[in-house]
Design a protein around this motif. Sequence first.
Motif, short mmCIF file in Angstrom:
data_model
loop_
_atom_site.label_atom_id
_atom_site.label_comp_id
_atom_site.label_asym_id
_atom_site.label_seq_id
_atom_site.Cartn_x
_atom_site.Cartn_y
_atom_site.Cartn_z
N HIS A 12 0.92 -1.29 -0.08
CA HIS A 12 0.22 -0.11 -0.08
C HIS A 12 0.91 1.35 0.01
N ARG A 13 1.75 1.37 0.73
CA ARG A 13 2.65 2.55 1.01
C ARG A 13 3.60 2.53 -0.57
N VAL A 14 3.88 1.59 -1.20
CA VAL A 14 4.58 1.79 -2.39
C VAL A 14 3.79 2.20 -3.36
N ARG A 15 2.35 1.54 -3.45
CA ARG A 15 1.41 2.03 -4.46
C ARG A 15 0.90 3.53 -4.16
N GLN A 45 -5.84 11.40 -4.44
CA GLN A 45 -7.00 10.84 -3.42
C GLN A 45 -6.71 9.36 -3.31
N GLN A 46 -6.37 8.70 -4.37
CA GLN A 46 -5.88 7.45 -4.30
C GLN A 46 -4.90 7.26 -3.42
N ALA A 47 -3.66 7.92 -3.53
CA ALA A 47 -2.57 7.81 -2.55
C ALA A 47 -2.91 8.17 -1.26
N THR A 48 -3.99 8.81 -0.93
CA THR A 48 -4.42 9.18 0.44
C THR A 48 -5.17 7.86 0.95
N ALA A 49 -5.88 7.27 0.23
CA ALA A 49 -6.76 6.26 0.54
C ALA A 49 -5.80 4.99 0.60
N LEU A 50 -4.74 4.69 0.06
CA LEU A 50 -3.89 3.65 0.19
C LEU A 50 -2.98 4.00 1.54
N LEU A 51 -2.75 5.16 1.76
CA LEU A 51 -1.97 5.31 3.07
C LEU A 51 -2.69 5.15 4.15
N ASP A 57 -3.60 -1.54 8.29
CA ASP A 57 -2.93 -2.77 8.48
C ASP A 57 -2.07 -2.68 9.44
N ALA A 58 -1.14 -1.81 9.67
CA ALA A 58 -0.08 -1.58 10.57
C ALA A 58 -0.74 -1.65 12.11
N THR A 59 -1.86 -0.93 12.07
CA THR A 59 -2.72 -0.98 13.36
C THR A 59 -3.23 -2.39 13.81
N SER A 60 -3.40 -3.11 12.73
CA SER A 60 -4.20 -4.63 13.14
C SER A 60 -3.32 -5.43 13.36
N SER A 61 -1.88 -5.29 12.76
CA SER A 61 -0.95 -6.32 12.98
C SER A 61 -0.37 -6.00 14.25
#
Length: 67
Positions: A12-15, A45-51, A57-61
């Motif tokens: 997600h961060r790379v995208r 907007q897409q970059a913000t959504a991916l971040l 994901d980081a929080t859930s992990s």
Amino acid sequence: MMHSIVSSHRSHRVRAAAHRAMAIAALTSNSSTRVRYRRYHAHMQQATALLLLAQQDATSSLQEVNA
């Protein structure tokens, strides 16, 4: 399971970084101003959504590790 969460987080961060680069490229394209800004905002907007997905994901992990 942990490995797939970490890899999707990085993905997600790379995208998101790729979309930020495309947004900057959109500003310098050989198109009308309206088209350039529309493309820029769409990519940002897409970059913000991916971040946001990467942060979730980081929080859930972290919650899985602490559990």
